[in-house]
Design an enzyme around this catalytic site. Structure first.
Site, PDB file in Angstrom:
ATOM      1  N   GLY A  18       0.817  -1.216   0.000  1.00  0.00           N
ATOM      2  CA  GLY A  18       0.000   0.000   0.000  1.00  0.00           C
ATOM      3  C   GLY A  18       0.846   1.257   0.000  1.00  0.00           C
ATOM      4  N   GLU A  37      11.028   2.980   5.766  1.00  0.00           N
ATOM      5  CA  GLU A  37      10.875   1.522   5.848  1.00  0.00           C
ATOM      6  C   GLU A  37      11.880   1.004   6.865  1.00  0.00           C
ATOM      7  OE1 GLU A  37       8.821  -1.026   4.815  1.00  0.00           O
ATOM      8  OE2 GLU A  37      10.204  -2.097   6.125  1.00  0.00           O
ATOM      9  N   CYS A  45       4.389  -8.711   1.295  1.00  0.00           N
ATOM     10  CA  CYS A  45       4.076  -9.493   0.088  1.00  0.00           C
ATOM     11  C   CYS A  45       5.350  -9.909  -0.644  1.00  0.00           C
ATOM     12  CB  CYS A  45       3.159  -8.685  -0.820  1.00  0.00           C
ATOM     13  SG  CYS A  45       2.781  -9.540  -2.339  1.00  0.00           S
ATOM     14  N   CYS A  50       3.354 -13.214  -0.159  1.00  0.00           N
ATOM     15  CA  CYS A  50       2.854 -13.810  -1.413  1.00  0.00           C
ATOM     16  C   CYS A  50       3.961 -14.354  -2.308  1.00  0.00           C
ATOM     17  CB  CYS A  50       2.089 -12.779  -2.238  1.00  0.00           C
ATOM     18  SG  CYS A  50       1.400 -11.385  -1.347  1.00  0.00           S
ATOM     19  N   LYS A  53       6.328 -17.188  -0.879  1.00  0.00           N
ATOM     20  CA  LYS A  53       5.434 -18.338  -0.671  1.00  0.00           C
ATOM     21  C   LYS A  53       5.096 -19.009  -1.994  1.00  0.00           C
ATOM     22  CE  LYS A  53       1.153 -17.726  -1.009  1.00  0.00           C
ATOM     23  NZ  LYS A  53      -0.105 -17.000  -0.777  1.00  0.00           N
ATOM     24  N   ALA A 117       9.776   4.723  11.709  1.00  0.00           N
ATOM     25  CA  ALA A 117       9.229   6.072  11.864  1.00  0.00           C
ATOM     26  C   ALA A 117       8.074   6.034  12.857  1.00  0.00           C
ATOM     27  CB  ALA A 117       8.743   6.599  10.512  1.00  0.00           C
ATOM     28  N   GLY A 180      -5.901 -22.576  10.637  1.00  0.00           N
ATOM     29  CA  GLY A 180      -6.830 -23.107   9.631  1.00  0.00           C
ATOM     30  C   GLY A 180      -7.065 -22.120   8.510  1.00  0.00           C
ATOM     31  N   TYR A 182      -5.709 -19.332   5.341  1.00  0.00           N
ATOM     32  CA  TYR A 182      -5.031 -19.655   4.090  1.00  0.00           C
ATOM     33  C   TYR A 182      -3.521 -19.803   4.247  1.00  0.00           C
ATOM     34  CZ  TYR A 182      -3.432 -14.864   3.011  1.00  0.00           C
ATOM     35  OH  TYR A 182      -2.787 -13.659   3.017  1.00  0.00           O
ATOM     36  N   GLU A 186      -1.671 -23.246   3.250  1.00  0.00           N
ATOM     37  CA  GLU A 186      -0.683 -23.160   2.166  1.00  0.00           C
ATOM     38  C   GLU A 186       0.663 -23.733   2.607  1.00  0.00           C
ATOM     39  OE1 GLU A 186      -2.331 -19.367  -0.440  1.00  0.00           O
ATOM     40  OE2 GLU A 186      -0.844 -18.996   1.102  1.00  0.00           O
ATOM     41  N   ALA A 345      -7.479 -16.451  -3.970  1.00  0.00           N
ATOM     42  CA  ALA A 345      -7.021 -17.828  -4.178  1.00  0.00           C
ATOM     43  C   ALA A 345      -6.307 -18.335  -2.939  1.00  0.00           C
ATOM     44  CB  ALA A 345      -6.064 -17.874  -5.369  1.00  0.00           C
ATOM     45  N   HIS A 440     -13.071 -26.734 -24.770  1.00  0.00           N
ATOM     46  CA  HIS A 440     -12.977 -28.171 -24.556  1.00  0.00           C
ATOM     47  C   HIS A 440     -11.629 -28.707 -25.028  1.00  0.00           C
ATOM     48  CE1 HIS A 440     -14.518 -32.177 -24.040  1.00  0.00           C
ATOM     49  NE2 HIS A 440     -14.050 -32.497 -25.227  1.00  0.00           N
TER      50      HIS A 440
HETATM   51  C1  LIG Z   1       2.879 -15.783   4.339  1.00  0.00           C
HETATM   52  C2  LIG Z   1       1.969 -14.777   3.688  1.00  0.00           C
HETATM   53  C3  LIG Z   1       1.428 -15.051   2.453  1.00  0.00           C
HETATM   54  C4  LIG Z   1       0.606 -14.137   1.831  1.00  0.00           C
HETATM   55  N1  LIG Z   1       0.086 -14.450   0.616  1.00  0.00           N
HETATM   56  C5  LIG Z   1      -0.715 -13.585  -0.021  1.00  0.00           C
HETATM   57  C6  LIG Z   1      -1.225 -13.884  -1.311  1.00  0.00           C
HETATM   58  O1  LIG Z   1      -0.961 -14.951  -1.862  1.00  0.00           O
HETATM   59  N2  LIG Z   1      -1.996 -12.963  -1.925  1.00  0.00           N
HETATM   60  C7  LIG Z   1      -2.300 -11.768  -1.330  1.00  0.00           C
HETATM   61  O2  LIG Z   1      -3.004 -10.964  -1.935  1.00  0.00           O
HETATM   62  N3  LIG Z   1      -1.841 -11.458  -0.095  1.00  0.00           N
HETATM   63  C8  LIG Z   1      -1.055 -12.335   0.570  1.00  0.00           C
HETATM   64  N4  LIG Z   1      -0.553 -12.023   1.800  1.00  0.00           N
HETATM   65  C9  LIG Z   1      -0.987 -10.754   2.442  1.00  0.00           C
HETATM   66  C10 LIG Z   1      -0.184  -9.571   1.918  1.00  0.00           C
HETATM   67  O3  LIG Z   1       1.187  -9.823   2.081  1.00  0.00           O
HETATM   68  C11 LIG Z   1      -0.598  -8.315   2.654  1.00  0.00           C
HETATM   69  O4  LIG Z   1      -1.996  -8.157   2.566  1.00  0.00           O
HETATM   70  C12 LIG Z   1       0.069  -7.068   2.092  1.00  0.00           C
HETATM   71  O5  LIG Z   1       1.462  -7.184   2.116  1.00  0.00           O
HETATM   72  C13 LIG Z   1      -0.375  -5.832   2.877  1.00  0.00           C
HETATM   73  O6  LIG Z   1       0.307  -4.697   2.403  1.00  0.00           O
HETATM   74  P1  LIG Z   1       0.506  -3.440   3.359  1.00  0.00           P
HETATM   75  O7  LIG Z   1       1.044  -2.355   2.512  1.00  0.00           O
HETATM   76  O8  LIG Z   1      -0.703  -3.195   4.161  1.00  0.00           O
HETATM   77  O9  LIG Z   1       1.603  -3.890   4.426  1.00  0.00           O
HETATM   78  P2  LIG Z   1       3.013  -4.614   4.260  1.00  0.00           P
HETATM   79  O10 LIG Z   1       3.230  -5.141   2.906  1.00  0.00           O
HETATM   80  O11 LIG Z   1       3.094  -5.566   5.402  1.00  0.00           O
HETATM   81  O12 LIG Z   1       4.070  -3.431   4.476  1.00  0.00           O
HETATM   82  C14 LIG Z   1       4.225  -2.801   5.713  1.00  0.00           C
HETATM   83  C15 LIG Z   1       5.649  -2.302   5.785  1.00  0.00           C
HETATM   84  O13 LIG Z   1       5.762  -1.345   6.828  1.00  0.00           O
HETATM   85  C16 LIG Z   1       7.014  -1.514   7.469  1.00  0.00           C
HETATM   86  N5  LIG Z   1       6.880  -0.890   8.784  1.00  0.00           N
HETATM   87  C17 LIG Z   1       6.058  -1.261   9.786  1.00  0.00           C
HETATM   88  N6  LIG Z   1       6.135  -0.371  10.801  1.00  0.00           N
HETATM   89  C18 LIG Z   1       7.031   0.579  10.419  1.00  0.00           C
HETATM   90  C19 LIG Z   1       7.504   1.768  11.034  1.00  0.00           C
HETATM   91  N7  LIG Z   1       7.047   2.187  12.225  1.00  0.00           N
HETATM   92  N8  LIG Z   1       8.417   2.496  10.375  1.00  0.00           N
HETATM   93  C20 LIG Z   1       8.873   2.117   9.135  1.00  0.00           C
HETATM   94  N9  LIG Z   1       8.437   1.003   8.521  1.00  0.00           N
HETATM   95  C21 LIG Z   1       7.513   0.261   9.140  1.00  0.00           C
HETATM   96  C22 LIG Z   1       7.192  -3.027   7.482  1.00  0.00           C
HETATM   97  O14 LIG Z   1       8.547  -3.388   7.664  1.00  0.00           O
HETATM   98  C23 LIG Z   1       6.661  -3.395   6.106  1.00  0.00           C
HETATM   99  O15 LIG Z   1       7.679  -3.399   5.143  1.00  0.00           O
HETATM  100  C24 LIG Z   1       0.302 -12.902   2.458  1.00  0.00           C
HETATM  101  C25 LIG Z   1       0.843 -12.616   3.712  1.00  0.00           C
HETATM  102  C26 LIG Z   1       1.679 -13.543   4.320  1.00  0.00           C
HETATM  103  C27 LIG Z   1       2.256 -13.229   5.664  1.00  0.00           C
END
Ligand SMILES: Cc1cc2nc3c(=O)[nH]c(=O)nc-3n(C[C@H](O)[C@H](O)[C@H](O)COP(=O)(O)OP(=O)(O)OC[C@H]3O[C@@H](n4cnc5c(N)ncnc54)[C@H](O)[C@@H]3O)c2cc1C
Length: 463
Positions: A18, A37, A45, A50, A53, A117, A180, A182, A186, A345, A440
């Site tokens: 995000g 970061e 991800c 994702c 994995k 941060a 239980g 995903y 997985e 998925a 088909h």
């Molecule tokens: C094992 C696993 C498998 C997954 N598989 C899938 C999948 O197949 N498909 C799918 O759609 N989703 C999957 N997900 C979920 C997906 O990874 C998350 O929904 C997605 O990454 C969320 O994005 P985000 O931007 O909210 O947070 P994140 O991607 O988690 O990013 C947050 C970032 O903020 C940083 N951070 C946190 N606090 C601070 C701070 N105070 N200062 C600076 N940096 C900070 C963290 O280090 C991290 O890099 C999976 C998750 C896991 C754990």
């Protein structure tokens, strides 16, 4: 308090799915953007979700492919698998992706800082690595979620989460996975495919809560056919080391021996220690940061997207929310994200792809519902001899004929549901499905050839 060291239009906390998208789009609109970061660019991800994995999922599927090849005339010498090579190759790919994400931010003109941060006030962020304070017109919290191991049972220090599972030194011979959802199923599937003996322990009555009941049962049966032991109605009460291994004591009295014990029982929003209480950012009852349809928090100027808001915790959703935030705040285009009917998925073997309502939800919400369901042996299994079945299921609103849910378990289900998802979101009716010519021979063709409902549910007439 001294004056802040720098000023920006947008400060993004967290360079995950995000945060990266929001930063890039906002910079494209001309905003001065800084992203902090604390770990690795790309977030969960890319670094430990994702992507790694899915690479392990691919690896785990070759074992069966080698076995299945015999029925098609191939003789394959006993294949050997090397965990260390897989992990090294996977790590190389993740490093490449991290560099690509970093470069993308740089090209967009975003200032990236490697630091934790925290918020000092609604418009001031402190970088813990340097102590620098940055003044920001807007702050976006995109800190994601973190694995949670549950209550401090005896031996909890021996338990790993999905983070460590991606970096084990060796493939465990016996693995116990608790959970239980995903991620749990997985990883159970990955380890089983690579040859580990897997026990999946879940406290509820069946795995994959929230999915359609037929999907849950089907996946469980397929797991059991593949030798995964599924123990439901139990939790791990204690983990006792015995030599270099562990004995897991389950709440029901069973004992399970394992080399690795992994819990995947939930990922609470990452809200701790960010200074949210100081600034007055309100949390929702589910523990996520409370936001409105535009991702605005309770404090003007502070926004939040992705897993930290605990809406729908998936990468494409976090990306969409980040993009919509940037359009709203910096692009002059107020944009809401539609969280309804999100295709998703589960990359087990066999794979799951779903969109829309389950049968139970449709009965509850709509009442008059027709179910079309088929289970069949996929063509490939005829020659391979593998004992496996595909499940296809459509949930149809009987009054409007609209397909309101589609549930698939079988090879390629994730790819199929991406495409079916378009039709379902467009409001396709069962008649539209029927009018579409079959491709088909495929498994997916059954989606357009199921003529008679398997079940017709009708709401009871009011007295
Ligand atoms: C094992 C696993 C498998 C997954 N598989 C899938 C999948 O197949 N498909 C799918 O759609 N989703 C999957 N997900 C979920 C997906 O990874 C998350 O929904 C997605 O990454 C969320 O994005 P985000 O931007 O909210 O947070 P994140 O991607 O988690 O990013 C947050 C970032 O903020 C940083 N951070 C946190 N606090 C601070 C701070 N105070 N200062 C600076 N940096 C900070 C963290 O280090 C991290 O890099 C999976 C998750 C896991 C754990």
């Amino acid at each position: 308090m001294s004056a802040p060291d720098r000023r920006v239009d947008l400060f993004v906390i967290g360079a995950g799915s995000g945060g990266v998208r929001a930063a890039r789009i906002a910079a494209g609109y001309g905003a001065r953007v800084m992203v902090a970061e604390e770990y690795r660019v790309g977030g969960t991800c890319v670094i430990r979700g994702c992507v790694p994995k899915k690479l392990l999922v691919y690896a785990s599927r070759f074992g069966h492919e080698f076995e299945d090849a015999a029925g098609f005339g191939w003789s394959v010498a006993a294949p050997a698998f090397d965990w260390a090579s897989l992990i090294a190759n996977k790590d190389r790919e993740i490093a490449r992706l991290e560099a690509a994400y970093t470069a993308t931010l740089g090209k967009a003109g975003v200032d990236l800082v490697k630091s934790r941060a925290v918020l000092e006030d609604a418009h001031t962020v402190r970088l813990e690595a340097t102590g620098e304070r940055v003044r920001a017109e807007h702050v976006l919290i995109a800190t994601g979620a973190v694995p949670h191991l549950g209550p401090a049972i005896p031996g909890i220090e021996h338990v790993i989460s999905s983070n460590e599972a991606l970096h084990l030194e060796a493939l465990p011979t016996r693995v116990l996975v608790q959970g239980g959802g995903y991620i749990a199923v997985e990883f159970a599937s990955i380890f089983a495919g690579l040859g580990s003996q897997v026990t999946l322990v879940y406290r509820g009555e069946n795995i994959l809560r929230g999915f359609d009941d037929d999907v849950r049962q089907h996946v469980r049966e397929e797991f059991e056919k593949r030798g995964v032991q599924v123990i439901t109605g139990n939790t791990v009460a204690a983990v006792e080391p015995s030599g270099r291994h562990y004995t897991a004591h389950l709440s029901g009295g069973l004992q399970v021996a394992a080399d690795t014990v992994m819990f995947a029982i939930g990922r609470p929003p990452n809200v701790r220690g960010l200074g949210l209480e100081t600034v007055g950012v309100r949390l929702a009852t589910n523990g996520g940061i409370a936001v409105d349809d535009y991702s605005a928090t309770s404090v003007p100027g502070i926004w939040a997207v992705g897993d930290v808001t605990n809406r729908v915790n998936l990468t494409p959703v976090a990306i969409r929310e980040g993009h919509a935030f940037a359009d709203t705040v910096f692009g002059g285009k107020p944009t809401k994200v539609d969280h309804a009917s999100i295709p998703t998925a589960v990359f087990t073997e066999p794979e799951v792809g779903v969109i829309g309502l389950t049968e139970a939800q449709a009965r509850d919400q709509i009442g008059d519902v027709d179910i079309y369901r088929t289970r069949f042996r996929p063509m490939k299994a005829t020659l391979s001899g593998r004992d496996t079945a595909v499940l296809l299921k459509l949930v149809v609103d009987a009054a409007t004929d609209r397909v309101v849910g589609c549930h698939i378990v079988g090879e390629g289900a994730g790819e199929m549901i991406q495409l079916v998802g378009i039709a379902v979101r467009m409001g396709a009716t069962k008649a539209d499905f029927d009018a579409t010519m079959a491709v088909h021979p495929t498994a997916a063709e059954e989606l357009v050839t199921m003529r008679q409902p398997t079940v017709r549910h009708r709401r009871e007439a009011a007295e």
